[in-house]
Write an enzyme that holds these catalytic residues in place. Structure first.
Site, PDB file in Angstrom:
ATOM      1  N   HIS A 134      44.307  45.837  33.503  1.00 29.26           N
ATOM      2  CA  HIS A 134      44.748  44.452  33.681  1.00 29.26           C
ATOM      3  C   HIS A 134      46.193  44.417  34.186  1.00 29.26           C
ATOM      4  O   HIS A 134      46.512  43.728  35.151  1.00 29.26           O
ATOM      5  CB  HIS A 134      44.629  43.695  32.348  1.00 29.26           C
ATOM      6  N   LEU A 184      49.703  54.934  33.358  1.00 28.66           N
ATOM      7  CA  LEU A 184      50.208  54.117  32.258  1.00 28.66           C
ATOM      8  C   LEU A 184      49.522  54.604  30.993  1.00 28.66           C
ATOM      9  O   LEU A 184      48.292  54.555  30.895  1.00 28.66           O
ATOM     10  CB  LEU A 184      49.871  52.638  32.524  1.00 28.66           C
ATOM     11  N   SER A 187       9.594  15.345  40.606  1.00 30.58           N
ATOM     12  CA  SER A 187       9.230  15.091  39.195  1.00 30.58           C
ATOM     13  C   SER A 187       7.749  14.848  38.972  1.00 30.58           C
ATOM     14  O   SER A 187       7.338  14.455  37.883  1.00 30.58           O
ATOM     15  CB  SER A 187       9.996  13.869  38.630  1.00 30.58           C
ATOM     16  N   LEU A 245       9.739  14.135  34.084  1.00 26.18           N
ATOM     17  CA  LEU A 245      11.166  14.016  33.746  1.00 26.18           C
ATOM     18  C   LEU A 245      12.035  15.081  34.406  1.00 26.18           C
ATOM     19  O   LEU A 245      13.163  15.322  33.982  1.00 26.18           O
ATOM     20  CB  LEU A 245      11.325  14.118  32.222  1.00 26.18           C
ATOM     21  N   GLU A 250      13.778  15.339  37.124  1.00 26.84           N
ATOM     22  CA  GLU A 250      15.038  15.081  37.834  1.00 26.84           C
ATOM     23  C   GLU A 250      15.962  14.068  37.171  1.00 26.84           C
ATOM     24  O   GLU A 250      17.176  14.129  37.318  1.00 26.84           O
ATOM     25  CB  GLU A 250      14.722  14.541  39.233  1.00 26.84           C
TER      26      GLU A 250
HETATM   27  C1  LIG Z   1      34.214  38.054  35.931  1.00 26.24           C
HETATM   28  C2  LIG Z   1      35.676  38.319  35.715  1.00 26.24           C
HETATM   29  C3  LIG Z   1      36.465  37.338  35.136  1.00 26.24           C
HETATM   30  C4  LIG Z   1      37.816  37.559  34.947  1.00 26.24           C
HETATM   31  N1  LIG Z   1      38.565  36.561  34.388  1.00 26.24           N
HETATM   32  C5  LIG Z   1      39.885  36.757  34.204  1.00 26.24           C
HETATM   33  C6  LIG Z   1      40.698  35.739  33.644  1.00 26.24           C
HETATM   34  O1  LIG Z   1      40.223  34.661  33.307  1.00 26.24           O
HETATM   35  N2  LIG Z   1      42.010  35.986  33.514  1.00 26.24           N
HETATM   36  C7  LIG Z   1      42.574  37.164  33.882  1.00 26.24           C
HETATM   37  O2  LIG Z   1      43.761  37.336  33.725  1.00 26.24           O
HETATM   38  N3  LIG Z   1      41.827  38.141  34.407  1.00 26.24           N
HETATM   39  C8  LIG Z   1      40.509  37.960  34.593  1.00 26.24           C
HETATM   40  N4  LIG Z   1      39.754  38.949  35.148  1.00 26.24           N
HETATM   41  C9  LIG Z   1      40.435  40.178  35.595  1.00 26.24           C
HETATM   42  C10 LIG Z   1      40.443  41.233  34.512  1.00 26.24           C
HETATM   43  O3  LIG Z   1      41.305  40.885  33.487  1.00 26.24           O
HETATM   44  C11 LIG Z   1      40.911  42.511  35.149  1.00 26.24           C
HETATM   45  O4  LIG Z   1      40.038  42.814  36.165  1.00 26.24           O
HETATM   46  C12 LIG Z   1      40.901  43.657  34.154  1.00 26.24           C
HETATM   47  O5  LIG Z   1      41.765  43.430  33.135  1.00 26.24           O
HETATM   48  C13 LIG Z   1      41.153  44.977  34.846  1.00 26.24           C
HETATM   49  O6  LIG Z   1      40.922  46.028  33.925  1.00 26.24           O
HETATM   50  P1  LIG Z   1      39.920  47.218  34.228  1.00 26.24           P
HETATM   51  O7  LIG Z   1      39.999  48.148  33.094  1.00 26.24           O
HETATM   52  O8  LIG Z   1      38.577  46.712  34.517  1.00 26.24           O
HETATM   53  O9  LIG Z   1      40.558  47.822  35.532  1.00 26.24           O
HETATM   54  P2  LIG Z   1      39.896  48.751  36.626  1.00 26.24           P
HETATM   55  O10 LIG Z   1      39.148  47.916  37.589  1.00 26.24           O
HETATM   56  O11 LIG Z   1      39.170  49.865  36.014  1.00 26.24           O
HETATM   57  O12 LIG Z   1      41.217  49.302  37.313  1.00 26.24           O
HETATM   58  C14 LIG Z   1      42.096  48.437  37.960  1.00 26.24           C
HETATM   59  C15 LIG Z   1      43.310  49.174  38.501  1.00 26.24           C
HETATM   60  O13 LIG Z   1      44.156  49.583  37.456  1.00 26.24           O
HETATM   61  C16 LIG Z   1      44.516  50.963  37.616  1.00 26.24           C
HETATM   62  N5  LIG Z   1      44.640  51.541  36.281  1.00 26.24           N
HETATM   63  C17 LIG Z   1      43.808  51.294  35.235  1.00 26.24           C
HETATM   64  N6  LIG Z   1      44.268  51.922  34.141  1.00 26.24           N
HETATM   65  C18 LIG Z   1      45.370  52.597  34.514  1.00 26.24           C
HETATM   66  C19 LIG Z   1      46.283  53.422  33.818  1.00 26.24           C
HETATM   67  N7  LIG Z   1      46.143  53.680  32.526  1.00 26.24           N
HETATM   68  N8  LIG Z   1      47.308  53.923  34.501  1.00 26.24           N
HETATM   69  C20 LIG Z   1      47.465  53.683  35.816  1.00 26.24           C
HETATM   70  N9  LIG Z   1      46.651  52.892  36.518  1.00 26.24           N
HETATM   71  C21 LIG Z   1      45.615  52.349  35.874  1.00 26.24           C
HETATM   72  C22 LIG Z   1      43.400  51.556  38.421  1.00 26.24           C
HETATM   73  O14 LIG Z   1      43.887  52.659  39.157  1.00 26.24           O
HETATM   74  C23 LIG Z   1      42.987  50.417  39.311  1.00 26.24           C
HETATM   75  O15 LIG Z   1      43.762  50.401  40.474  1.00 26.24           O
HETATM   76  C24 LIG Z   1      38.399  38.786  35.347  1.00 26.24           C
HETATM   77  C25 LIG Z   1      37.605  39.778  35.922  1.00 26.24           C
HETATM   78  C26 LIG Z   1      36.249  39.563  36.107  1.00 26.24           C
HETATM   79  C27 LIG Z   1      35.416  40.615  36.737  1.00 26.24           C
END
Ligand SMILES: Cc1cc2nc3c(=O)[nH]c(=O)nc-3n(C[C@H](O)[C@H](O)[C@H](O)COP(=O)(O)OP(=O)(O)OC[C@H]3O[C@@H](n4cnc5c(N)ncnc54)[C@H](O)[C@@H]3O)c2cc1C
Ligand code: FES
Length: 1288
Positions: free
Chosen positions: A304, A357, A1038, A1217, A1219
């Site tokens: 994230h 990280l 309907s 019903l 629609e």
């Molecule tokens: C359906 C959906 C809804 C969402 N809704 C929201 C929302 O409402 N609000 C919001 O803020 N976000 C939202 N998101 C985004 C979501 O929060 C981020 O996609 C998620 O947190 C990314 O984490 P991941 O582990 O899946 O990352 P990944 O997809 O696995 O990796 C993402 C990136 O991070 C890098 N990375 C990961 N871990 C490390 C590490 N330890 N060190 C160095 N690089 C690293 C990877 O190299 C890559 O480039 C949504 C996503 C989806 C699919």
């Protein structure tokens, strides 16, 4: 559900996931449980499966396995969950049919007994009926309020669940952690076993991303074309999951999932004093609404943070909370701040390519420090934020002097934006109104957003920037008062009390578990027990939906030599095709052929509506050609390689406004008139004119368009398995396209995963193109549209622009009404003429107005053709009529319900098209709705609430409905059925209707059971097929159960008549004996049933006719509360009363009403289609297009079927019903506009604002104009190209 052994706690953890985002390699060492593994109709049903089906929580059933798995996972972790946990578990699942209420009802049977809402005091819930309750519905003894018998359910026994496989446990315990490498065709997946290996690998492959949850990488790879040849998976590295608590903060491993982070923070908040947990609580607030639980289970904290999405909900808070990032590489470790520079991606503040990280340190907050989080999205749950913010202020101890201030915003730029300069300039200032004013000005200056900014909604976003700060200001002021008052400090300020009226700005809308009652009339006590008509019988496929054993079109296993098809669509809105270069696509391994218009042996659609484009394209998304390949992936890869050159043509028209300007229409104007409108306008007290804009709607059926065409070896025969509401139309279109007789083509429809009108016309196009592919290649062809293509290509509900002029007396009596509507038909006629006709016919809704003129036109534009959609023009058009009523009410100074009552049909009368009808049931529904909802009391309470609250307003509205059912032509009502009785007594029923989830097959068997007087268990329906019942009419309007029910009834009666002599001879005999005897006596045991159709016609020349067989009446009352500062709303309560007459199946009919209501609510509140100025649809998936989720269901949601109502015309006096409930969703819309009007009255702004649907947070916020909307910069629209255009 994925189960893994947690390396730290050694516990087995179960979590639900979004399957399409889970890479198969990530499952190494994990146990995966799918719906098939939970239970089966062949062996044993799991209680979750049994209960969701028996509680009527399935309609089309396409979403059901997902719902089952979310609930099952919850129960694996919490065998007796709370209702809140249940709501949270289901918030990430979408259902387009049910309206969620019955799904929730099934889940609640597992929950700890709820004590109700306690609103009645003394432990009673507002829904508990009391003896002296005034509602006449409650008093009646023959009214049922239970649709299923909870006591009959098998209990949940957690000891019976599958265990975690011992082999996996052994693997997890194995101390030797080897690096695992998986080589794919194009990608290598490496999963190191130790932290050291991970760092080594990262040094060796610095460009390779770490893949954790894949929720950021995955979508980018799928839809943005990102490609990574090597992926490093640190899933097995326990160091990334370490959590450590210190005296001054908390360190959380970057690999922890967001769901885990939520638990960790909640624990910390419960352990520490409040002052230390400001940042943690702010993070928790956003973690509740960030995506759904499945995504939170997968997404990692590290992923994230590193993704640095501009909409990130956590980064703004982590940044203001002074979080630091612990980085590690082979070189060693270092710390960097999660600063604005890091968030902006500046190289000097970023990770080095070889670094990872490891963890994130989040310090405790301190006394005199306040941290808050803000967020506004298109809906409460499951939506990315439009704008979010993290804000922190630190005061000099004992004072209100700002010592430190940080504010960051998301959604207002390419990255999270820090308002660093503004914050610096405010240091040393006191926390007062002067500071607030200055801060707002500075923030708007620093966080500037150009008019053309991607994502649009620019003025709304600017307003949120300052509205959020205002909320923060008030919050902190409240806290300061608490802190300073007990310890008066010399020179500290005296705080003026924040008036109670303004305190409402501080409260956020909390997710509440919906409650409600469903009322229906029980069957006559003399009705035989075996007769299922009128009883809440479970959907025939319910259990199969719940176990995943129900087969949809794409579940048909791969057939021999099958090929896949993918469609190539136009990227231009109106252009000449200069050339199509297929060479590169044909070079891709696995690609077999490309189908173009030249390959069509018969007719290529019609002159104006081609199946495959020839020479020119008329919209973005028009199909040009189709690639056929061995796999779906190869076909999709190949379409990227096809080069098409275009020459733009003019004029390009997207909007209704432009179409009117260019006189661009699809068909002549439709008009109805009665009385003398001009004369009437001269005699009225007042005249109001106004405009209404209603946006379009995407069907968003869960099962996208799909077809499997299997060519046979003999006589050019074809078998077509297709998801359609109209197989005969597919059959006919394929016949003319291939130039072969209809009798060689058989279309099969087992079940459809939702249609809503979107699978009437379009499936024929896909069927025909796939059939051309099958004919040319000689192979079976499977064509499955993904969501993006489906939304791009297929069109939906027509956007509408309406103008009205209404003349009325001061007492609210309307004397004259002139409405002119324009719908955006898109680039071909499709159903647009019919939609215009229906729109005009239905515009009067429930009102008798002597002088009327209704005109309608369908605009020809360069957008994908719009088509049939539940309600067929009624939901859009009638919004204009009801908006007129609201406008009249405002002018007369009367509540809208008084105007509605005054102008409603009262006695037997004739409609504008001279069809006679009796409005008695309409009036009864209206009165029952007022009564059951305690409308008048609640109207007073709403007014009281509004007097006491400035920033929150409530609104309430009650809407009547007269909905005409059926097609305006007799031939469209005919239906046929074929019933076979076999020698063992079992009966096979076939009819012309298609199972779309609306339960038509269940109802047909209820009819057959009553007619043949045998239990439903003797009866079966296999599929709808053009070979058994030919020349069928689309299942729509309907009327499907009605007309096909009459045909089934007819067939059964014919059969029973034949059996009569045998039964007479042996009255004590069994069914099986009678059938055996009939066979012996050579009596045919097969019969065709036929229904010739209700009489229906319309003479447009004369403006007269009897276009509809009957009307469905109803009324709905909704109450909402809006947040004037953000535009958000919550639905407090909805009461619906619907006249179903004698419902064939109250569970199915109530399900239809609820589902349609919620879909209507989506149309009027959240579902917004966005187009680029070039006519490209942006909103092509659930991220951008928001259909209601479970969190959108009104907190109290009651549905009643009007008792003791009869109609002589229809089968067993039941009504269709499918629609009608859709339009009742507008009660939420009018409740919102009622609340907005209250805000505007208080702020002394004109009440007659332009009505625009959907009433999105953006519209609500901007309509509740105040000092903040006034202070934002406004752009001159002529000076820039906007990000999106409005097509209604
Ligand atoms: C359906 C959906 C809804 C969402 N809704 C929201 C929302 O409402 N609000 C919001 O803020 N976000 C939202 N998101 C985004 C979501 O929060 C981020 O996609 C998620 O947190 C990314 O984490 P991941 O582990 O899946 O990352 P990944 O997809 O696995 O990796 C993402 C990136 O991070 C890098 N990375 C990961 N871990 C490390 C590490 N330890 N060190 C160095 N690089 C690293 C990877 O190299 C890559 O480039 C949504 C996503 C989806 C699919
Ligand atoms: S039953 Fe949920 S999508 Fe159809």
């Amino acid at each position: 559900m994925v189960s893994k052994r947690d390396p730290t706690s050694q516990e087995i953890r179960h979590f639900s996931v979004t399957a399409c985002l889970v890479p198969i390699c990530s499952l190494y060492g994990a146990a995966v449980t799918t719906v098939e593994g939970v239970g089966s109709i062949k062996t044993r049903l799991h209680p979750v499966q049994e209960r969701i089906a028996k509680s009527h929580g399935t309609q089309c059933g396409f979403c059901t396995p997902g719902m089952v798995m979310s609930m099952y996972t919850l129960l694996r972790n919490h065998p007796q969950p709370s209702e809140e946990q249940l709501l949270e578990a289901l918030a990430g699942n979408l259902c387009r049919c049910t309206g969620y209420r019955p799904i929730l009802a099934s889940g609640k049977t597992f929950c700890l007994e709820s004590n109700g809402c306690q609103q009645k005091g003394t432990g009673k819930c507002c829904l508990d009926l009391e003896e002296n309750d005034s509602s006449s519905l409650c008093r009646k003894r023959d009214i049922c309020t239970e649709l299923f018998v909870k006591e009959a359910f098998q209990p949940l026994d957690p000891t019976q669940e599958l265990i975690f496989p011992p082999e996996l446990l052994r693997m997890a315990e194995d101390p030797e952690k080897r690096t695992l490498t998986f080589h794919g065709e194009r990608v290598t997946w490496i999963s190191p076993g130790t932290f050291k290996d991970l760092l080594e690998l990262k040094a060796k492959h610095p460009e390779a991303p770490l893949i954790l949850g894949n929720t950021s990488l995955g979508p980018a790879m799928r839809s943005k074309g990102h490609f990574h040849p090597i992926l490093l998976s640190p899933a097995r590295i326990s160091e990334l999951n370490v959590v450590s608590k210190t005296n001054d903060g908390l360190t959380i491993g970057a690999g922890c999932s967001l769901a885990h982070v939520k638990d960790i923070l909640a624990e910390r908040v419960s352990e520490l004093p409040e002052e230390k947990t400001q940042t943690y609580r702010a993070l928790l607030k956003h973690l509740k609404s960030l995506a759904g639980q499945q995504i939170r289970n997968m997404a990692s904290l590290g992923g994230h943070i590193i993704s640095r999405h501009s909409y990130s909900d956590l980064n703004p808070i982590l940044a203001v909370g002074n979080a630091t990032l612990n980085l590690t590489s082979e070189e060693g470790t270092r710390r960097i701040p999660l600063s604005e520079h890091f968030l902006a991606g500046l190289a000097s503040a970023d990770l080095k390519p070889e670094e990872i990280l490891e963890s994130v340190y989040i310090p405790h907050s301190q006394k005199w420090e306040f941290v808050s989080a803000f967020r506004q999205a298109q809906c409460q749950q499951n939506a990315l934020p439009d704008v979010n913010a993290g804000m922190r202020v630190l005061f000099k101890e004992g004072t209100d002097i700002i010592e430190d201030l940080s504010i960051t915003y998301g959604g207002v730029g390419a990255a999270t934006v820090s308002a660093h300069k503004s914050c610096q300039q405010l240091l040393g200032r006191q926390w007062d109104e002067l500071m607030l004013d200055e801060a707002c000005r500075r923030l708007l200056d620093e966080v500037s957003l150009p008019g053309w900014a991607p994502g649009g909604r620019v003025e709304f976003k600017r307003t949120l920037v300052v509205s959020f700060f205002f909320k923060f200001y008030l919050q902190v002021l409240q806290e300061l008062k608490k802190l300073i008052r007990p310890f008066p400090v010399p020179n500290s300020r005296h705080y003026p009390e924040i008036s109670d009226r303004f305190l409402s700005a501080l409260e956020d809308f909390q997710g509440t578990v919906p409650q409600g009652v469903q009322r229906y009339q029980s069957v006559d006590s003399h009705q035989p027990l075996q007769d299922p008509v009128g009883r809440p019988v479970m959907h025939l496929s319910g259990l199969k939906h719940a176990t995943g054993e129900a087969e949809f079109c794409d579940d048909i296993p791969m057939v021999d030599k099958e090929l896949h098809m993918a469609l190539v669509t136009s990227t231009r809105a109106y252009a000449k095709i200069i050339s199509i270069d297929l060479s590169k696509a044909l070079e891709i391994p696995g690609v077999v052929d490309v189908i173009t218009a030249k390959d069509i042996p018969g007719t290529n659609g019609t002159e104006d509506d081609k199946l495959l484009a020839v020479d020119e394209v008329l919209c973005v998304g028009q199909i040009i050609c189709a690639v056929v390949a061995e796999t779906d992936v190869q076909a999709k890869r190949a379409i990227e390689k096809i080069k098409i050159t275009y020459e733009e043509l003019e004029p390009i028209i997207f909007t209704i406004e432009d179409a009117i300007k260019h006189n661009s229409f699809l068909c002549p104007e439709k008009k109805l008139e009665q009385g003398n409108i001009e004369e009437a306008f001269e005699k009225v007290d007042q005249i109001v004119e106004g405009e209404v804009h209603v946006g379009g709607q995407e069907h968003f059926y869960m099962e996208t368009q799909r077809v499997l065409v299997i060519p046979k070896t003999e006589d050019k025969e074809l078998d077509i398995y297709v998801s359609t509401q109209d197989p005969a139309h597919v059959q006919k279109t394929v016949s003319s396209t291939l130039n072969i007789p209809i009798n060689r083509i058989t279309c099969h429809v087992k079940r459809v995963g939702g249609g809503f009108g979107g699978k009437i016309g379009r499936p024929a196009v896909f069927g025909a193109i796939a059939a051309v592919g099958a004919l040319k290649t000689g192979h079976p062809i499977r064509l499955v549209l993904d969501r993006e293509d489906d939304m791009l290509i297929t069109g939906g509900r027509h956007p509408l622009f309406g103008k009205y002029k209404v003349g009325f007396m001061n007492n609210g009596r309307i004397k004259a009404l002139d409405i002119e509507c324009f719908i955006n038909g898109g680039c071909t006629l499709d159903d647009s003429e019919l939609v215009t006709e229906f729109l005009i016919l239905k515009l009067e809704n429930a009102y008798k107005i002597r002088n009327l003129r209704f005109r309608g036109r369908a605009c020809l534009t360069n957008l994908p053709s719009n088509t049939a959609f539940r309600g067929f023009g009624f939901p859009q058009g009638t919004l204009v009529t009801e908006s007129c009523i609201t406008a009249v009410a405002a002018k007369c100074g009367l509540p809208p319900e008084k105007i509605r009552e005054k102008n409603m049909y009262r006695t037997v009368d004739k409609t504008i098209y001279k069809q006679a009808f009796n409005p008695e049931s309409l009036i009864r529904c209206w009165n029952e709705c007022l009564d059951t909802s305690s409308f008048h009391n609640r109207r007073m309470q709403v007014e009281e609430f509004n007097k006491k609250n400035y920033w929150k307003k409530r609104g309430i509205a009650v809407i009547p409905m007269k909905f005409s059912v059926g097609f305006a032509a007799t031939s469209y009502h005919q239906a046929a059925a074929l019933v076979h009785i076999y020698t063992d007594g079992s009966v096979l029923v076939t009819h012309g209707g298609n199972e779309l989830g609306q339960g038509i097959h269940t109802k047909m068997l209820q009819v057959a059971s009553r007619e043949l007087k045998i239990p439903m268990s003797y009866l079966h329906i296999c599929e709808t097929s053009t070979a058994t019942v030919p020349n069928t009419i689309a299942t729509a309007a309907s009327i499907g159960a009605d007309t096909n029910g009459r045909a089934v009834q007819n067939a059964c009666q014919i059969l029973l008549k034949r059996l009569e002599p045998i039964i007479k001879k042996n009255p004590e005999g069994t069914w099986e004996e009678w059938i055996e005897a009939a066979f012996e006596q050579r009596i045919s045991l097969s019969a065709t049933g036929y229904f010739r159709g209700y009489k229906a016609f319309m003479d447009w020349e004369k403006g007269e006719g009897d276009p509809f067989p009957y009307y469905v009446y109803g009324a709905a009352c909704s109450e909402v509360e809006i947040d004037c500062l953000t535009g958000a709303h919550k639905k407090i309560r909805t009461d619906i009363v619907m006249d179903a007459c004698c419902s064939l199946n109250p569970a199915i009919d109530i399900g239809q009403i609820e589902g349609a209501f919620i879909q209507g609510m989506g149309l009027y509140t959240t579902e917004e289609l966005k187009y680029s100025p070039e006519g490209v649809l942006y909103s092509r998936g659930p991220d951008e297009y928001k259909i209601p989720t479970i969190s959108d269901v009104p907190e109290e949601f009651n549905v009643s079927l009007l008792p003791s109502s009869q109609t002589p015309l229809t089968i067993y006096s039941s009504k269709g019903l499918g629609e009608s409930g859709m339009f009742l969703g507008s009660s939420v819309f009018f409740a919102i506009t009622d609340a907005v009007a209250a805000a505007r009255r208080e702020r002394d702004i004109a009440e007659d604002f332009t009505v625009k649907s959907p009433a999105t947070p953006e519209w609500v916020r901007m309509a509740c104009a105040d000092r903040f909307t006034e202070m934002i910069p406004r752009d001159d629209p002529k000076t820039f190209k906007p990000w999106s255009i409005t097509v209604a």
